[in-house]
Motif scaffolding. Structure first.
Motif, mmCIF file in Angstrom:
data_model
loop_
_atom_site.group_PDB
_atom_site.id
_atom_site.type_symbol
_atom_site.label_atom_id
_atom_site.label_comp_id
_atom_site.label_asym_id
_atom_site.label_seq_id
_atom_site.Cartn_x
_atom_site.Cartn_y
_atom_site.Cartn_z
ATOM 1 N N ALA A 47 0.808 -1.223 0.000
ATOM 2 C CA ALA A 47 0.000 0.000 0.000
ATOM 3 C C ALA A 47 0.837 1.266 0.000
ATOM 4 N N GLU A 48 1.810 1.356 0.893
ATOM 5 C CA GLU A 48 2.525 2.605 1.109
ATOM 6 C C GLU A 48 3.845 2.718 0.343
ATOM 7 N N VAL A 49 4.470 1.581 0.034
ATOM 8 C CA VAL A 49 5.702 1.624 -0.753
ATOM 9 C C VAL A 49 5.382 1.637 -2.236
ATOM 10 N N PHE A 50 4.476 0.757 -2.670
ATOM 11 C CA PHE A 50 4.127 0.712 -4.087
ATOM 12 C C PHE A 50 3.473 2.009 -4.554
ATOM 13 N N SER A 51 2.828 2.730 -3.656
ATOM 14 C CA SER A 51 2.256 4.031 -4.021
ATOM 15 C C SER A 51 3.228 5.169 -3.726
ATOM 16 N N GLY A 52 4.260 4.866 -2.947
ATOM 17 C CA GLY A 52 5.226 5.898 -2.561
ATOM 18 C C GLY A 52 4.743 6.803 -1.449
ATOM 19 N N PRO A 191 5.626 4.056 -11.985
ATOM 20 C CA PRO A 191 5.736 5.519 -12.109
ATOM 21 C C PRO A 191 5.218 6.274 -10.889
ATOM 22 N N VAL A 192 4.141 5.773 -10.263
ATOM 23 C CA VAL A 192 3.618 6.434 -9.060
ATOM 24 C C VAL A 192 4.622 6.319 -7.925
ATOM 25 N N MET A 193 5.186 5.141 -7.781
ATOM 26 C CA MET A 193 6.199 4.907 -6.757
ATOM 27 C C MET A 193 7.411 5.800 -6.986
ATOM 28 N N ALA A 194 7.812 5.949 -8.244
ATOM 29 C CA ALA A 194 8.973 6.781 -8.575
ATOM 30 C C ALA A 194 8.705 8.256 -8.295
ATOM 31 N N MET A 195 7.515 8.730 -8.657
ATOM 32 C CA MET A 195 7.195 10.144 -8.475
ATOM 33 C C MET A 195 7.195 10.529 -7.002
ATOM 34 N N ASN A 196 6.750 9.615 -6.143
ATOM 35 C CA ASN A 196 6.662 9.913 -4.709
ATOM 36 C C ASN A 196 7.862 9.394 -3.921
ATOM 37 N N SER A 197 8.923 8.980 -4.621
ATOM 38 C CA SER A 197 10.038 8.286 -3.982
ATOM 39 C C SER A 197 10.942 9.173 -3.146
ATOM 40 N N SER A 323 12.778 6.983 -10.732
ATOM 41 C CA SER A 323 12.817 7.971 -9.653
ATOM 42 C C SER A 323 13.727 9.148 -9.981
ATOM 43 N N ALA A 324 14.667 8.933 -10.890
ATOM 44 C CA ALA A 324 15.530 10.035 -11.324
ATOM 45 C C ALA A 324 14.740 11.073 -12.115
ATOM 46 N N LEU A 325 13.559 10.672 -12.621
ATOM 47 C CA LEU A 325 12.704 11.570 -13.418
ATOM 48 C C LEU A 325 11.481 12.011 -12.631
ATOM 49 N N ARG A 326 11.553 11.925 -11.301
ATOM 50 C CA ARG A 326 10.359 12.147 -10.484
ATOM 51 C C ARG A 326 9.762 13.529 -10.651
#
Length: 379
Positions: A47-52, A191-197, A323-326
């Protein structure tokens, strides 16, 4: 070991046997405790890691440890206990339990009422008084990521649980539908995980902590996971379930008042939210009770565990790269499209679950048997 073997006519052997059984019982009880903590961690990761959502502050943050983890822990086991006790354990029913789970995004976080940031601004517009993107948390994200997916993983870790939830074996089957769902989940979460990483380094630190905790808890929970009946892991006893109810009542009451009080909408909107509860509960009521199937396939192949491990690794690597493109607009387009798909898919799944329950209720009167996955499908 020979000193623990019972020998007829010797009191010492009887005492040794009793001591051995007592130690085994104690180890099993401790194992169940660790198994539940492990499952709670799996839920938190899904829930919280996969969504970031918890990556920015970190899994080590006191808020995550003292509140977020236990929020998911209590909701997950509250609904697994109800699912097994009521016999509503089919995949459609698990989805509806997940909708009830996801509705905490109203009374506790206020997300569906005032947006992810609590400022009244919805990420992608609204559907009436509810956010378009935000409502997908109730109807697709939490039912899948916070309930069905971690429960499917739990059944892999403790194969006897497939007697209770045999339809979850579909997720690791070789059917085209299951393969498509697995690929879609990885591509939608990444992508959601990366944006909120919070960036590659922060993401790597969070992932390292999660993986270490998983490995430690897997070892500690081994006695319970390898038991002949894993029911105690997901079904709380009377006192334990009462504790869950008290905790959730306090959590909802305190959070409703103290968390984002400005995010509470008009009373009419709050009351209308109960319609969602009514739909999910009504759907569960229409579905017939399913009994555990003694002949259900409880064996888990190495291929299935390997598959989940590979999917987890691919998701983490893909999220690390992205995550480098967050902060880049490159991620916005696929995320926006994904939220639209989630919202539409959530409403479709709700309608299908309700329709299936109604067909069962007004069918020929026979109680459907719990469906076990065909051996040829899984192998």
């Amino acid at each position: 070991m020979s000193g623990l073997l019972p020998v007829s006519g010797h009191p010492e052997s009887v005492l040794s046997k009793d001591a051995s059984e007592g130690t085994m019982s104690e180890n099993a009880g401790t194992g169940v405790l660790f198994a539940r903590v492990l499952v709670g961690l799996v839920v938190l990761i899904c829930a919280e890691v996969f969504s970031g959502a918890s990556l920015g502050m970190g899994l080590w943050h006191p808020w995550t440890i003292l509140l977020t983890y236990w929020l998911y822990f209590a909701h997950f086991f509250f609904f697994t206990t109800l699912a097994v006790r009521t016999g509503r354990t089919s995949l459609s029913c698990l989805y509806l339990w997940g909708v009830l789970f996801g509705l905490y995004e109203s009374w506790i976080t206020k997300v569906i009422w005032c947006g992810y940031n609590g400022d009244g601004k919805f990420a992608m517009g609204h559907i009436g008084p509810y956010g378009l993107s935000e409502i997908s948390m109730v109807f697709i994200f939490h039912p899948v990521a916070s309930f069905i997916l971690p429960l499917a993983v739990t059944c892999l870790l403790c194969p006897p649980l497939r007697r209770l939830f045999p339809e979850l074996a579909w997720f690791t089957s070789k059917t085209r539908g299951a393969q498509f769902v697995r690929i879609y989940l990885v591509l939608s979460f990444a992508p959601v995980m990366a944006m909120n990483s919070g960036g590659p380094i922060n993401l790597a630190l969070n992932l390292a902590m999660a993986i270490i905790l998983l490995l430690v808890l897997l070892r500690l929970a081994r006695p319970a996971l390898s038991s002949a009946d894993g029911r105690r892991i997901v079904v709380f006893g009377r006192r334990g379930f009462a504790g869950l109810c008290v905790y959730l009542a306090l959590l909802y009451g305190v959070a409703y008042v103290a968390v984002r009080p400005a995010g509470r909408p008009a009373i009419g909107v709050q009351l209308f939210t109960f319609v969602f509860y009514g739909l999910a509960i009504g759907g569960l009521w229409f579905h017939r009770r399913r009994e555990p199937q003694p002949e259900a396939r409880t064996h888990v192949e190495k291929r299935e565990l390997h598959l989940i491990t590979v999917l987890f690794a691919v998701l983490l690597v893909l999220a690390l790269v992205l995550s480098a493109l967050r902060r880049s607009p490159v991620l916005y387009a696929p995320i926006a499209v994904n939220f639209i798909i989630w919202t539409a898919l959530g409403f479709v799944l709700t309608a299908l679950s309700l329709a299936k329950g109604i067909r069962e209720s007004f069918g020929n009167g026979e109680t459907p048997r719990q469906t076990a996955i065909d051996e040829r499908t899984v192998q």
